[in-house]
Scaffold this active site. Structure first.
Site, PDB file in Angstrom:
ATOM      1  N   GLU A  13       3.815  31.936  31.639  1.00  0.00           N
ATOM      2  CA  GLU A  13       3.231  32.648  30.504  1.00  0.00           C
ATOM      3  C   GLU A  13       2.754  31.666  29.436  1.00  0.00           C
ATOM      4  O   GLU A  13       1.842  31.965  28.665  1.00  0.00           O
ATOM      5  CB  GLU A  13       4.275  33.618  29.916  1.00  0.00           C
ATOM      6  CG  GLU A  13       3.634  34.826  29.244  1.00  0.00           C
ATOM      7  CD  GLU A  13       4.610  35.957  28.964  1.00  0.00           C
ATOM      8  OE1 GLU A  13       4.415  37.049  29.509  1.00  0.00           O
ATOM      9  OE2 GLU A  13       5.572  35.757  28.200  1.00  0.00           O
ATOM     10  N   HIS A  37      15.849  27.482  54.650  1.00  0.00           N
ATOM     11  CA  HIS A  37      15.642  28.301  55.841  1.00  0.00           C
ATOM     12  C   HIS A  37      14.552  29.327  55.596  1.00  0.00           C
ATOM     13  O   HIS A  37      14.491  30.341  56.289  1.00  0.00           O
ATOM     14  CB  HIS A  37      16.965  28.966  56.233  1.00  0.00           C
ATOM     15  CG  HIS A  37      18.027  27.958  56.535  1.00  0.00           C
ATOM     16  ND1 HIS A  37      18.304  27.515  57.813  1.00  0.00           N
ATOM     17  CD2 HIS A  37      18.824  27.241  55.705  1.00  0.00           C
ATOM     18  CE1 HIS A  37      19.255  26.582  57.764  1.00  0.00           C
ATOM     19  NE2 HIS A  37      19.586  26.399  56.487  1.00  0.00           N
ATOM     20  N   LYS A  71      -1.231  46.377  29.043  1.00  0.00           N
ATOM     21  CA  LYS A  71      -0.444  47.182  28.093  1.00  0.00           C
ATOM     22  C   LYS A  71      -1.306  48.306  27.530  1.00  0.00           C
ATOM     23  O   LYS A  71      -0.882  49.454  27.438  1.00  0.00           O
ATOM     24  CB  LYS A  71       0.011  46.308  26.923  1.00  0.00           C
ATOM     25  CG  LYS A  71       1.264  45.525  27.165  1.00  0.00           C
ATOM     26  CD  LYS A  71       1.732  44.947  25.828  1.00  0.00           C
ATOM     27  CE  LYS A  71       2.680  43.801  26.043  1.00  0.00           C
ATOM     28  NZ  LYS A  71       2.989  43.072  24.817  1.00  0.00           N
TER      29      LYS A  71
HETATM   30  O1  PA5 Z   1       7.675  35.610  26.101  1.00  0.00           O
HETATM   31  C1  PA5 Z   1       7.236  36.620  25.599  1.00  0.00           C
HETATM   32  O2  PA5 Z   1       6.755  36.647  24.447  1.00  0.00           O
HETATM   33  C2  PA5 Z   1       7.275  37.929  26.346  1.00  0.00           C
HETATM   34  O3  PA5 Z   1       7.675  37.747  27.674  1.00  0.00           O
HETATM   35  C3  PA5 Z   1       8.233  38.903  25.664  1.00  0.00           C
HETATM   36  O4  PA5 Z   1       9.520  38.352  25.636  1.00  0.00           O
HETATM   37  C4  PA5 Z   1       8.268  40.255  26.381  1.00  0.00           C
HETATM   38  O5  PA5 Z   1       6.977  40.770  26.478  1.00  0.00           O
HETATM   39  C5  PA5 Z   1       9.164  41.230  25.633  1.00  0.00           C
HETATM   40  O6  PA5 Z   1       8.712  41.383  24.318  1.00  0.00           O
HETATM   41  P1  PA5 Z   1       9.601  42.053  23.212  1.00  0.00           P
HETATM   42  O7  PA5 Z   1      10.760  41.174  22.940  1.00  0.00           O
HETATM   43  O8  PA5 Z   1       8.702  42.176  22.038  1.00  0.00           O
HETATM   44  O9  PA5 Z   1      10.037  43.387  23.736  1.00  0.00           O
END
Ligand code: PA5
Length: 467
Positions: A298, A327, A441
């Site tokens: 990410e 394996h 989203k």
């Molecule tokens: O790393 C990130 O920013 C995302 O993976 C968030 O942690 C994830 O989308 C969850 O977001 P939130 O904590 O706002 O629910």
């Protein structure tokens, strides 16, 4: 008795370098162009740090918030038999990594006595009905605390879980007592979750505004779940601080996060090795590999560079597990496309170990195992696999973890987080944002009927391509 000095993680990257690895990085390249490129990345990160956007670097020293999490964990949370963390992505993976590494397998199956009376700990990240209904059947809701973790306080998956659980709690204990079963971890000021918490007097912990989800494991997001099960969070944070200090240097050869970022970036950019496999030889560290996958993917998978120019970028992180994946995945790593770098994690001392009994001396197939231990077998297989890859000209490196402790786990977390921001600077992308997740989203909101979200026009699949 004097305190034992902190176990420190070591990085061995010999199998990425020439002449050990045929075609590996030359020493003068490492000391020359790579060290210079790292120097620039380091300066970029230091400048970012000065602006205050890299809040994760301050978390090991954030005493007040750490104490707040600890107080709640030691206090009201101990009334409960089960603690359930509801959170996804960066709001769930860190807690899972902490739980699995430091509590070990079968924690939740132990008796209360076997857990020193600490609660069981569940981390439910996916809004899968099977898991949710299974959880609600397994725990006694009346004796369960739900730690809802969402920095934004608006994530569909987590909010949906909260609503389902809230209903279950109200049915179990009555609407007037339900709020006592919740703890929210969220933004310090805004967001729907904070508004609910404020309105109902639900205890809350804060995720600092300058700490993004996948960099939040050392905030209340990971610290509360750790503390509630008796993990020494002071040690976790001290380990992270020690690693942050080690990674402060602008000299490549002294900075383990710099070495990881620089060599992995070079492997992808200069050698076409875009698959970065993190392979701990330890069941306890499997979830750390999953946490790493999110952090690396990410943070570095971006469409645009820092100048806003479209240049889709990003290595592909793959979590693996030794020895199991010898394996399953090893064949591909040895003989498949030469597009991978393997990063092993070896735990030098597994703690209490299982000695393999000497039986069947007449059977050469396994008589040789007798007298060794399972931990020794794991580590020997790690060594053998690294050497096999090297002989095949496949690059790999090893992180040696002396023992799995809160301090070494804190080091691992900090090491990879710092490596990620260095890698962001080398790739020239923003490692702190994630614009690519927004469209799906938005479409989900529209399809689920959120107010203000237009219903999207979804293309109907061509029936010719369905069988
Ligand atoms: O790393 C990130 O920013 C995302 O993976 C968030 O942690 C994830 O989308 C969850 O977001 P939130 O904590 O706002 O629910």
């Amino acid at each position: 008795m004097a305190d034992r000095p902190m176990d420190m993680i070591r990085l061995d990257f010999d199998n990425l370098m020439a002449p050990g690895l045929s075609g590996g990085v030359e020493a003068d390249e490492f000391a020359g162009g790579m060290a210079e490129a790292f120097g620039r990345a380091h300066a970029h990160v230091e400048a970012q740090r000065a602006t205050g956007v890299l809040g994760f670097l301050d978390l090991p020293y954030a005493q007040e918030s750490g104490q707040q999490a600890q107080k709640l964990a030691d206090g009201f949370a101990q009334w409960f038999e089960d603690v359930v963390v509801l959170g996804i992505g960066g709001s769930g993976l860190g807690a899972k990594a902490v739980r699995d590494a430091l509590l070990g397998p079968y924690w939740n199956d132990r008796s209360a006595d076997g857990r020193d009376e600490y609660p069981r700990l569940h981390v439910i990240d996916n809004p899968d009905p099977d898991t949710m209904l299974g959880l609600l059947q397994r725990v006694d809701v009346a004796k369960t605390l739900f730690n809802v973790v969402s920095k934004s306080g608006a994530t569909a998956e987590t909010m949906a879980q909260y609503l389902v659980v809230r209903d279950a709690v109200e049915r179990a204990v009555g609407a007037e007592h339900a709020r006592g079963h919740f703890l929210f971890t969220t933004d310090p000021v805004g967001g729907a979750l904070r508004r609910i918490g404020d309105a109902e007097g639900i205890p809350m912990l804060a995720v600092p505004p300058n700490v993004g989800g996948r960099f939040s494991v050392l905030s209340a997001v990971g610290v509360f779940p750790a503390a509630v099960c008796g993990i020494d969070t002071g040690e976790l944070l001290a380990g992270a601080a020690a690693m942050a200090e080690r990674c402060r240097s602008g000299r490549l050869a002294e900075n383990p996060a710099g070495v990881l970022a620089t060599l992995l970036h070079d492997a992808e950019r200069a050698q076409g090795r875009s698959v970065h496999v993190l392979m701990p030889y330890s069941d306890r560290l499997r979830s750390v590999a999953l946490w790493f996958q999110q952090l690396w993917a990410e943070s570095l998978g971006k469409a645009k560079n820092l100048d806003g120019v479209l240049t889709p970028t990003g290595p592909t992180p793959v979590p693996a597990l030794g020895a199991s994946d010898q394996h399953s995945f090893l064949q591909l790593m040895m003989e498949g496309p030469d597009d991978k770098v393997v990063l092993f994690i070896e735990v030098e001392d597994h703690g209490p170990d299982a000695v393999i009994p000497k039986r069947h001396p007449e059977m050469s197939e396994f008589a040789y195992l007798g007298g060794h231990s399972l931990g020794e077998l794991m580590n020997t297989e790690r060594r053998a696999t690294a050497e096999a890859l090297r002989q095949q000209g496949r690059p790999n490196a090893t992180l040696y973890v002396p023992r799995i402790t809160p301090a070494t786990l804190g080091q691992l977390f900090m090491l990879w987080q710092i490596a990620t921001v260095y890698a962001g600077a080398l790739y020239r992308v923003d490692p702190l944002d994630q614009p690519g997740v927004e469209l799906s989203k938005k479409l989900t909101y529209g399809l689920m009927g959120r107010v203000g979200a237009p219903r999207p026009a979804m293309r109907e699949p061509d029936p010719r391509w369905r069988i």
